[in-house]
Design a protein around this motif. Structure first.
Motif, PDB file in Angstrom:
ATOM      1  N   ALA A 242     -60.426 -10.707  27.661  1.00 39.34           N
ATOM      2  CA  ALA A 242     -59.387 -10.720  26.637  1.00 39.34           C
ATOM      3  C   ALA A 242     -58.300 -11.721  27.012  1.00 39.34           C
ATOM      4  O   ALA A 242     -58.068 -11.998  28.198  1.00 39.34           O
ATOM      5  N   ALA A 243     -57.656 -12.269  26.005  1.00 42.30           N
ATOM      6  CA  ALA A 243     -56.565 -13.214  26.253  1.00 42.30           C
ATOM      7  C   ALA A 243     -55.421 -12.492  26.963  1.00 42.30           C
ATOM      8  O   ALA A 243     -55.107 -11.350  26.624  1.00 42.30           O
ATOM      9  N   PRO A 244     -54.819 -13.120  27.961  1.00 41.52           N
ATOM     10  CA  PRO A 244     -53.719 -12.454  28.677  1.00 41.52           C
ATOM     11  C   PRO A 244     -52.514 -12.248  27.777  1.00 41.52           C
ATOM     12  O   PRO A 244     -52.250 -13.027  26.860  1.00 41.52           O
ATOM     13  N   LEU A 245     -51.792 -11.179  28.041  1.00 40.46           N
ATOM     14  CA  LEU A 245     -50.572 -10.923  27.291  1.00 40.46           C
ATOM     15  C   LEU A 245     -49.495 -11.912  27.711  1.00 40.46           C
ATOM     16  O   LEU A 245     -49.387 -12.263  28.891  1.00 40.46           O
ATOM     17  N   PRO A 246     -48.663 -12.368  26.779  1.00 40.65           N
ATOM     18  CA  PRO A 246     -47.584 -13.288  27.148  1.00 40.65           C
ATOM     19  C   PRO A 246     -46.524 -12.549  27.959  1.00 40.65           C
ATOM     20  O   PRO A 246     -46.354 -11.337  27.817  1.00 40.65           O
ATOM     21  N   PRO A 247     -45.805 -13.258  28.828  1.00 35.08           N
ATOM     22  CA  PRO A 247     -44.730 -12.607  29.589  1.00 35.08           C
ATOM     23  C   PRO A 247     -43.591 -12.190  28.677  1.00 35.08           C
ATOM     24  O   PRO A 247     -43.391 -12.741  27.594  1.00 35.08           O
ATOM     25  N   LEU A 248     -42.847 -11.195  29.126  1.00 36.99           N
ATOM     26  CA  LEU A 248     -41.685 -10.747  28.365  1.00 36.99           C
ATOM     27  C   LEU A 248     -40.636 -11.850  28.282  1.00 36.99           C
ATOM     28  O   LEU A 248     -40.434 -12.598  29.234  1.00 36.99           O
ATOM     29  N   GLN A 249     -39.994 -11.897  27.147  1.00 39.11           N
ATOM     30  CA  GLN A 249     -38.855 -12.787  26.952  1.00 39.11           C
ATOM     31  C   GLN A 249     -37.589 -11.934  26.813  1.00 39.11           C
ATOM     32  O   GLN A 249     -37.660 -10.753  26.452  1.00 39.11           O
ATOM     33  N   VAL A 250     -36.443 -12.557  27.082  1.00 36.58           N
ATOM     34  CA  VAL A 250     -35.181 -11.835  26.933  1.00 36.58           C
ATOM     35  C   VAL A 250     -35.036 -11.306  25.508  1.00 36.58           C
ATOM     36  O   VAL A 250     -34.554 -10.181  25.281  1.00 36.58           O
ATOM     37  N   ALA A 251     -35.508 -12.084  24.538  1.00 36.31           N
ATOM     38  CA  ALA A 251     -35.411 -11.665  23.134  1.00 36.31           C
ATOM     39  C   ALA A 251     -36.233 -10.416  22.859  1.00 36.31           C
ATOM     40  O   ALA A 251     -35.957  -9.681  21.896  1.00 36.31           O
ATOM     41  N   ASP A 252     -37.256 -10.152  23.677  1.00 32.67           N
ATOM     42  CA  ASP A 252     -38.076  -8.944  23.509  1.00 32.67           C
ATOM     43  C   ASP A 252     -37.347  -7.699  23.998  1.00 32.67           C
ATOM     44  O   ASP A 252     -37.774  -6.576  23.699  1.00 32.67           O
ATOM     45  N   VAL A 253     -36.305  -7.891  24.750  1.00 35.24           N
ATOM     46  CA  VAL A 253     -35.636  -6.772  25.420  1.00 35.24           C
ATOM     47  C   VAL A 253     -34.317  -6.413  24.747  1.00 35.24           C
ATOM     48  O   VAL A 253     -34.056  -5.236  24.452  1.00 35.24           O
ATOM     49  N   VAL A 254     -33.469  -7.404  24.521  1.00 31.00           N
ATOM     50  CA  VAL A 254     -32.096  -7.138  24.065  1.00 31.00           C
ATOM     51  C   VAL A 254     -32.076  -6.940  22.552  1.00 31.00           C
ATOM     52  O   VAL A 254     -32.561  -7.778  21.791  1.00 31.00           O
TER      53      VAL A 254
END
Length: 778
Positions: free
Chosen positions: A716-728
């Protein structure tokens, strides 16, 4: 030492391949000469003596034996060399290797799970013209059989297959069959249980298991020989070469209605003739329901007196049929260790051994959990956090689920707070009542679709009053029901939902139990429904006046919610929820998480990644990245149903837990706190323990590395890393009091996204009623 134990069977596998045991090009000598090994002393029917302070109710007071049926068929093909070596590596010392003996055309032995080669080997492909039909015990059986092939044909051409279709097939066509002497010789002090299932059939075709055993004395001597045929056991026992000190004879019972071929009596009748059986055998091997019957409803019936009756006659008792991935009884809550404990640690009796397809699970139960108080001091430091209480046993978020979680040793009980239309805060996993209550019919006219909350339609708590919610019954959730795994049907509607103050009062009575308060959709509730969930929670916590000893965790997927509690209640631990898998959290992300949270709650796939064939592919660095920012990591998704685990973990929740603990996690969120609590309090958790058995973690990806790449599906394609926009998240909107007034009729107030479905539901109801009238009329 841990690593050596963990990968011991893989190393042995490599060693066997190096020396030819698993290679067709360098086939080993058919037999290796037997080295004399002292056998057990006279009369011993069990394994090593009990550990410190342990007293067993076996016939001779020794620890019950673990008998590995076909090695480790829960993962590897039955009777494979790797399966046997895995069983040895992951089990208590003294574990016996169980071989189902089959005979070839030249009267030589082979270990295979069944007299038919079809399901457990590729014989049908390799020898398409050898299909035959034989009468076996009065029944015509069609297929491929070992007596039509020589030992050389089997060893050179045939490969083993997994004969249980629900188990991993990636090791098919890899391993050749083994002869009993090879199985015996896998470990330096070989211990072997030889089961001879069809001697009358062999004899009818001029083959002799007795002669084979006699001829093999120079190469191996079985510790135990079992058979369901009395004539065979008597013949072995009177053989001139039979070693009465080394080898014990065990009479194997088949189903009660089956007929024993020598005496022509049913096994149900023979079980009442234990004194007669004692004249030719030292023990009996019985299907486990001879001891603990299971009713048609899936619940245990009272135990029989068979073990006590057999022990009174001087017969040891071995129970057959244990498999961690096969449903046994609702009483066990899908925890395989609980089932074993019913047989070895019930205060009334103990069987003298268990024959199992998952010897590691049996070893754990006997060596680690038996006679170990449920609430003994914790050995591991991770928190045990309930998921909707003990939701594997009762409907989630009910008083019964929470009380059982507390009694089972949970460190933290959880309440995801939902709001009713009239502003009552109560505990429920999500705002949608469907699936958690029987509200589908009661509130069909309240069904709405709110994409901001969930993609499917639902009946939401904020459209229903607390009085109305109390009028419906809670419903136990069955996440694996489509695969036939239901949870405790007798209690599917048991218990009652608790308001938040009632939940806090329950926790307050238990000073050692902390709480986790989950908050969802605060922005939507404030702006669209005029409901202030944060103030409701703060007031409830303030009024509860919990003891300072209570840990209080506030969880949300919204950083703005956590920020509110950071300023108002700095002593609470804040937990940021990630409900979908994440693969990595770079430092800028963890720096931002730390501004809002002390811990994160992530799903299991965020720590150990899973392939499409349900094996782990490796672990992420999430724990390392979070710990570097001083953020604790709690992991959700733990349960005891076998389908909740990757195949690497042997359908064993304890193996899964120790493997995740090895990744450094700080807490487990589980539907079954009893299992997690027992694990955390087990003496076998301590890696520095000098005990003969300790939990061995599985390194993610190591099993998949043993699989031939050509049989694997695309990664499976790897998941992208978290971004700051994904959190705040953006700041919370103010509570719109007018929205509550506008929605006094229970409407959504959210425009098209919350459009009523009344017209559609009325049509559906009419159709249902019409169908019902039509059926009744017919």
């Amino acid at each position: 030492m841990i690593r050596e134990l963990l990968f011991g069977f893989l190393l042995i596998h490599s060693s066997l391949a190096k020396h030819g045991y698993l290679s067709r090009e360098n086939k080993p000598p058919r037999r290796a000469r037997l080295q004399v090994i002292p056998g057990p002393g006279p009369g011993t029917g069990a394994g090593p003596g009990p550990g410190p302070g342990k007293k067993w109710l076996t016939l001779n007071g020794g620890e019950p034996l673990v008998i590995a049926q076909g090695g480790f068929p829960g993962l590897f093909p039955d009777s494979s060399g790797t399966g046997y070596t895995a069983a040895i590596a992951m089990s208590v010392p003294g574990t016996l290797k169980y071989c189902n003996l089959q005979l070839t055309k030249d009267n030589l032995g082979i270990c295979l799970p069944d007299i038919k080669l079809d399901n457990c080997t590729d014989a049908a492909t390799k020898f398409p013209k050898q299909q035959r039909k034989y009468n076996i015990n009065g029944r015509d059986v069609d297929g491929w059989f070992p007596l039509d092939l020589t030992i050389d044909e089997i060893m050179k051409e045939i490969s083993l297959l997994q004969n249980i279709y629900s188990r991993a097939s990636v090791f098919d066509f890899v391993y050749p069959p083994l002869q009993p002497d090879s199985v015996f010789g896998i470990e330096p002090k070989g211990k072997l249980w030889l089961n001879v299932q069809n001697d009358a059939f062999w004899s009818a075709h001029q083959l002799s298991a007795v002669r084979y055993i006699d001829d093999s004395k120079e190469f191996f001597v079985a510790d135990y020989i079992s058979s369901p045929e009395i004539g065979f056991l008597k013949a072995v026992g009177t053989s001139k070469t039979f070693d009465k000190i080394k080898t014990k004879l065990v009479f194997k019972f088949l189903t009660p209605d089956s007929v024993e071929p020598t005496y022509k009596e049913t096994y149900g009748a023979l079980v009442k003739k234990l004194a007669m059986i004692k004249t030719f055998a030292s023990g009996i091997l019985v299907p486990k329901d001879y001891i603990w019957p299971v009713g048609k409803d899936g619940y245990l019936q009272p135990a029989t007196t068979l073990v006590a009756d057999a022990h009174r006659e001087g017969l040891t008792v071995y129970a057959l049929g244990f498999a961690s991935d096969v449903f046994a009884s609702y009483n066990y809550s899908y925890d395989p260790a609980v089932e074993y404990l019913h047989f070895v640690d019930n205060s009334k009796f103990s069987v003298d051994g268990v024959v199992t397809e998952f010897p590691g699970s049996a070893s754990n139960a006997i060596a680690c959990l038996a006679q170990n108080p449920n609430l003994s001091p914790k050995v591991a430091n991770a928190l045990v956090i309930s998921h909707n209480g003990a939701s594997i046993d009762y409907p989630g978020c009910t008083d019964l689920a929470y009380k059982k979680a507390i009694n089972d040793g949970a460190d933290i009980i959880d309440c995801n707070v939902q709001m009713t239309k009239d502003g009552v805060a109560f505990c429920l996993e999500s705002a949608d009542l469907l699936g958690k209550t029987n509200a589908a019919m009661a509130f069909m006219d309240r069904s709405t679709t709110i994409p901001g909350i969930q993609p499917k339609s639902g009946v939401f708590t904020f459209d229903v009053t607390w009085t109305e919610i109390k009028s419906v019954n809670p419903l136990i959730q069955n996440p694996f029901q489509s695969a036939g795994l239901s949870r405790n049907p007798k209690s599917k509607n048991a218990g009652k939902f608790l308001t938040l103050p009632e939940f806090l009062e329950l926790a307050k009575k238990n000073a050692t139990t902390g709480i986790l308060i989950g908050i969802q959709h605060a922005a939507y509730l404030a702006s669209k429904k005029g409901l202030d969930i944060i103030t409701s929670i703060n007031n409830a916590l303030k009024n509860a006046k919990l003891d300072s000893k209570h840990q209080i965790l506030i969880q949300s997927d919204d950083t703005s919610v956590l920020a509110k509690f950071k300023s108002s209640s700095p002593n609470y631990r804040r937990v940021l929820l990630f409900s979908k898998p994440i693969s990595s959290a770079p430092k800028p992300v963890t720096d931002n998480i730390k501004k809002y949270a002390d811990a994160v709650n992530v799903v299991k796939k965020s720590i150990v990644q899973e392939s499409k064939i349900f094996f782990s592919t490796g672990s992420t660095k999430i724990v390392e990245e979070m710990h570097a920012a001083n953020i604790s990591v709690y992991v959700s998704g733990f349960s005891t149903e076998t389908l909740s685990m990757m195949l690497d973990f042997y359908s064993d929740p304890y193996t899964e837990l120790i493997s995740f603990m090895a990744e450094g996690i700080d807490g487990v969120i589980t539907d079954n706190p009893k299992t997690a609590s027992a694990f955390m309090r087990s003496p076998c958790v301590d890696p520095k323990s000098t005990a003969p058995f300790v939990f061995n973690p599985i390194k993610p990806g190591d099993y998949l590395a043993q699989v031939e790449p050509t049989v694997l599906p695309p990664a499976a394609a790897p998941l992208p890393p978290l971004q700051v926009a994904d959190v705040v998240d953006p700041p919370l909107p103010p509570v719109d009091a007018s929205a509550r007034k506008e929605n006094g009729d229970g409407g959504d107030g959210g425009g098209k996204s919350g459009q009523r479905r009344l017209g559609v539901d009325v049509v559906m109801m009419s159709l249902l009623l019409f169908g019902l009238v039509y059926v009744i009329g017919c």
